[in-house]
Scaffold this motif. Sequence first.
Motif, PDB file in Angstrom:
ATOM      1  N   ALA A   5       0.830  -1.207   0.000  1.00 17.79           N
ATOM      2  CA  ALA A   5       0.000   0.000   0.000  1.00 17.79           C
ATOM      3  C   ALA A   5       0.862   1.254   0.000  1.00 17.79           C
ATOM      4  CB  ALA A   5      -0.937  -0.019   1.205  1.00 17.79           C
ATOM      5  N   ILE A   6       1.933   1.258   0.778  1.00 19.61           N
ATOM      6  CA  ILE A   6       2.826   2.423   0.830  1.00 19.61           C
ATOM      7  C   ILE A   6       3.480   2.643  -0.526  1.00 19.61           C
ATOM      8  CG2 ILE A   6       4.977   3.315   1.810  1.00 19.61           C
ATOM      9  CD1 ILE A   6       4.141   1.970   4.440  1.00 19.61           C
ATOM     10  N   LEU A   7       3.972   1.582  -1.153  1.00 17.49           N
ATOM     11  CA  LEU A   7       4.625   1.726  -2.454  1.00 17.49           C
ATOM     12  C   LEU A   7       3.645   2.185  -3.523  1.00 17.49           C
ATOM     13  CD1 LEU A   7       7.027  -1.353  -2.442  1.00 17.49           C
ATOM     14  CD2 LEU A   7       7.615   1.051  -2.126  1.00 17.49           C
ATOM     15  N   THR A   8       2.407   1.718  -3.472  1.00 16.25           N
ATOM     16  CA  THR A   8       1.403   2.144  -4.441  1.00 16.25           C
ATOM     17  C   THR A   8       1.129   3.629  -4.301  1.00 16.25           C
ATOM     18  OG1 THR A   8       0.388  -0.048  -4.429  1.00 16.25           O
ATOM     19  CG2 THR A   8      -0.968   1.769  -5.241  1.00 16.25           C
ATOM     20  N   ILE A   9       0.980   4.123  -3.076  1.00 14.84           N
ATOM     21  CA  ILE A   9       0.770   5.548  -2.842  1.00 14.84           C
ATOM     22  C   ILE A   9       1.976   6.340  -3.340  1.00 14.84           C
ATOM     23  CG2 ILE A   9       0.580   7.330  -1.059  1.00 14.84           C
ATOM     24  CD1 ILE A   9      -1.029   5.235   0.583  1.00 14.84           C
ATOM     25  N   HIS A  10       3.176   5.881  -3.009  1.00 12.25           N
ATOM     26  CA  HIS A  10       4.408   6.570  -3.390  1.00 12.25           C
ATOM     27  C   HIS A  10       4.530   6.684  -4.911  1.00 12.25           C
ATOM     28  CE1 HIS A  10       8.572   7.774  -3.535  1.00 12.25           C
ATOM     29  NE2 HIS A  10       8.880   6.693  -4.217  1.00 12.25           N
ATOM     30  N   ARG A  11       4.307   5.606  -5.612  1.00 13.81           N
ATOM     31  CA  ARG A  11       4.472   5.603  -7.069  1.00 13.81           C
ATOM     32  C   ARG A  11       3.405   6.444  -7.768  1.00 13.81           C
ATOM     33  NH1 ARG A  11       5.827  -0.376  -6.408  1.00 13.81           N
ATOM     34  NH2 ARG A  11       8.078  -0.313  -6.261  1.00 13.81           N
ATOM     35  N   GLY A  12       2.230   6.564  -7.155  1.00 11.80           N
ATOM     36  CA  GLY A  12       1.156   7.332  -7.757  1.00 11.80           C
ATOM     37  C   GLY A  12       1.143   8.790  -7.351  1.00 11.80           C
ATOM     38  N   CYS A  13       2.090   9.184  -6.517  1.00 10.70           N
ATOM     39  CA  CYS A  13       2.121  10.548  -5.978  1.00 10.70           C
ATOM     40  C   CYS A  13       2.525  11.538  -7.064  1.00 10.70           C
ATOM     41  CB  CYS A  13       3.105  10.616  -4.818  1.00 10.70           C
ATOM     42  SG  CYS A  13       3.124  12.205  -3.991  1.00 10.70           S
ATOM     43  N   ASP A  14       1.796  12.631  -7.157  1.00 11.03           N
ATOM     44  CA  ASP A  14       2.137  13.727  -8.055  1.00 11.03           C
ATOM     45  C   ASP A  14       3.456  14.328  -7.578  1.00 11.03           C
ATOM     46  OD1 ASP A  14       2.411  16.182  -9.337  1.00 11.03           O
ATOM     47  OD2 ASP A  14       0.289  16.677  -9.191  1.00 11.03           O
ATOM     48  N   SER A  15       4.442  14.438  -8.468  1.00  9.32           N
ATOM     49  CA  SER A  15       5.775  14.908  -8.065  1.00  9.32           C
ATOM     50  C   SER A  15       5.780  16.360  -7.595  1.00  9.32           C
ATOM     51  CB  SER A  15       6.770  14.722  -9.212  1.00  9.32           C
ATOM     52  OG  SER A  15       6.395  15.536 -10.301  1.00  9.32           O
ATOM     53  N   THR A  16       4.691  17.100  -7.831  1.00 12.15           N
ATOM     54  CA  THR A  16       4.646  18.481  -7.368  1.00 12.15           C
ATOM     55  C   THR A  16       4.115  18.577  -5.934  1.00 12.15           C
ATOM     56  OG1 THR A  16       2.410  18.838  -8.238  1.00 12.15           O
ATOM     57  CG2 THR A  16       4.287  19.345  -9.702  1.00 12.15           C
ATOM     58  N   LYS A  17       3.697  17.456  -5.379  1.00 12.93           N
ATOM     59  CA  LYS A  17       3.175  17.424  -4.016  1.00 12.93           C
ATOM     60  C   LYS A  17       4.118  16.610  -3.140  1.00 12.93           C
ATOM     61  CE  LYS A  17      -1.566  17.730  -5.607  1.00 12.93           C
ATOM     62  NZ  LYS A  17      -2.846  17.054  -5.699  1.00 12.93           N
ATOM     63  N   SER A  18       3.999  16.803  -1.847  1.00 13.66           N
ATOM     64  CA  SER A  18       4.841  16.061  -0.911  1.00 13.66           C
ATOM     65  C   SER A  18       4.096  14.847  -0.377  1.00 13.66           C
ATOM     66  CB  SER A  18       5.234  16.949   0.270  1.00 13.66           C
ATOM     67  OG  SER A  18       5.988  18.038  -0.172  1.00 13.66           O
ATOM     68  N   LEU A  19       4.846  13.821  -0.078  1.00 11.87           N
ATOM     69  CA  LEU A  19       4.311  12.625   0.557  1.00 11.87           C
ATOM     70  C   LEU A  19       5.159  12.352   1.779  1.00 11.87           C
ATOM     71  CD1 LEU A  19       2.561  10.010   0.584  1.00 11.87           C
ATOM     72  CD2 LEU A  19       4.392   8.950  -0.750  1.00 11.87           C
ATOM     73  N   PHE A  20       4.549  12.294   2.937  1.00  9.23           N
ATOM     74  CA  PHE A  20       5.259  12.005   4.172  1.00  9.23           C
ATOM     75  C   PHE A  20       4.776  10.680   4.721  1.00  9.23           C
ATOM     76  CE2 PHE A  20       5.190  16.588   3.741  1.00  9.23           C
ATOM     77  CZ  PHE A  20       6.515  16.918   3.982  1.00  9.23           C
ATOM     78  N   VAL A  21       5.712   9.789   4.978  1.00  8.73           N
ATOM     79  CA  VAL A  21       5.399   8.502   5.570  1.00  8.73           C
ATOM     80  C   VAL A  21       6.240   8.384   6.822  1.00  8.73           C
ATOM     81  CG1 VAL A  21       5.413   6.009   5.240  1.00  8.73           C
ATOM     82  CG2 VAL A  21       4.967   7.512   3.291  1.00  8.73           C
ATOM     83  N   THR A  22       5.621   8.041   7.929  1.00  6.49           N
ATOM     84  CA  THR A  22       6.365   7.926   9.182  1.00  6.49           C
ATOM     85  C   THR A  22       6.271   6.503   9.713  1.00  6.49           C
ATOM     86  OG1 THR A  22       4.465   8.571  10.535  1.00  6.49           O
ATOM     87  CG2 THR A  22       5.924  10.334   9.776  1.00  6.49           C
ATOM     88  N   ASN A  23       7.282   6.168  10.475  1.00  3.08           N
ATOM     89  CA  ASN A  23       7.331   4.867  11.124  1.00  3.08           C
ATOM     90  C   ASN A  23       8.316   4.987  12.279  1.00  3.08           C
ATOM     91  OD1 ASN A  23       8.137   2.087  11.749  1.00  3.08           O
ATOM     92  ND2 ASN A  23       6.995   1.546   9.899  1.00  3.08           N
ATOM     93  N   LYS A  24       8.021   4.373  13.389  1.00  8.19           N
ATOM     94  CA  LYS A  24       8.932   4.436  14.536  1.00  8.19           C
ATOM     95  C   LYS A  24      10.260   3.763  14.226  1.00  8.19           C
ATOM     96  CE  LYS A  24       5.293   4.621  17.975  1.00  8.19           C
ATOM     97  NZ  LYS A  24       4.609   3.941  19.071  1.00  8.19           N
ATOM     98  N   ASN A  25      10.254   2.844  13.268  1.00  9.84           N
ATOM     99  CA  ASN A  25      11.456   2.093  12.928  1.00  9.84           C
ATOM    100  C   ASN A  25      11.975   2.576  11.570  1.00  9.84           C
ATOM    101  OD1 ASN A  25      13.313   0.162  12.053  1.00  9.84           O
ATOM    102  ND2 ASN A  25      12.261  -1.501  13.108  1.00  9.84           N
TER     103      ASN A  25
END
Length: 132
Positions: A5-25
Amino acid sequence: MDKQAILTIHRGCDSTKSLFVTNKNLDKLKNIFFGNHKKIDAAGGLVLNPRGEILFIKRLGYWDLPKGKVEKNEEKRKADVREVEGECSISNAKIEKKLLRTYHTYSAKLKKYLKTTYCYWMHYSGSEKLIP
């Protein structure tokens, strides 16, 4: 959220917008994004001469700071000096301090790479003609 799911969101993200993904690890997060990339370490520097001018090189049509791959079992600081002196035909480049670490990905020959570059603040006081 699972890895796919994370990779699908990342690959589909418009390059003019930011995508922030967080994880404790952080290591787990890096593995999700870069697990299928070959890791490469490089070292280089921001080199100043006595007049405060910055040493740049032109590589593949782009201006860049001098840097290159760290050899197996080589210390990053030694690789930095070796690469800067070798690429620019200078001697006596001195490291002042660690500057920053950058990451970038690229593809070549159908493979994906994650390059980590260790940059150092350096000075050079020699008189050689600079020839990259």
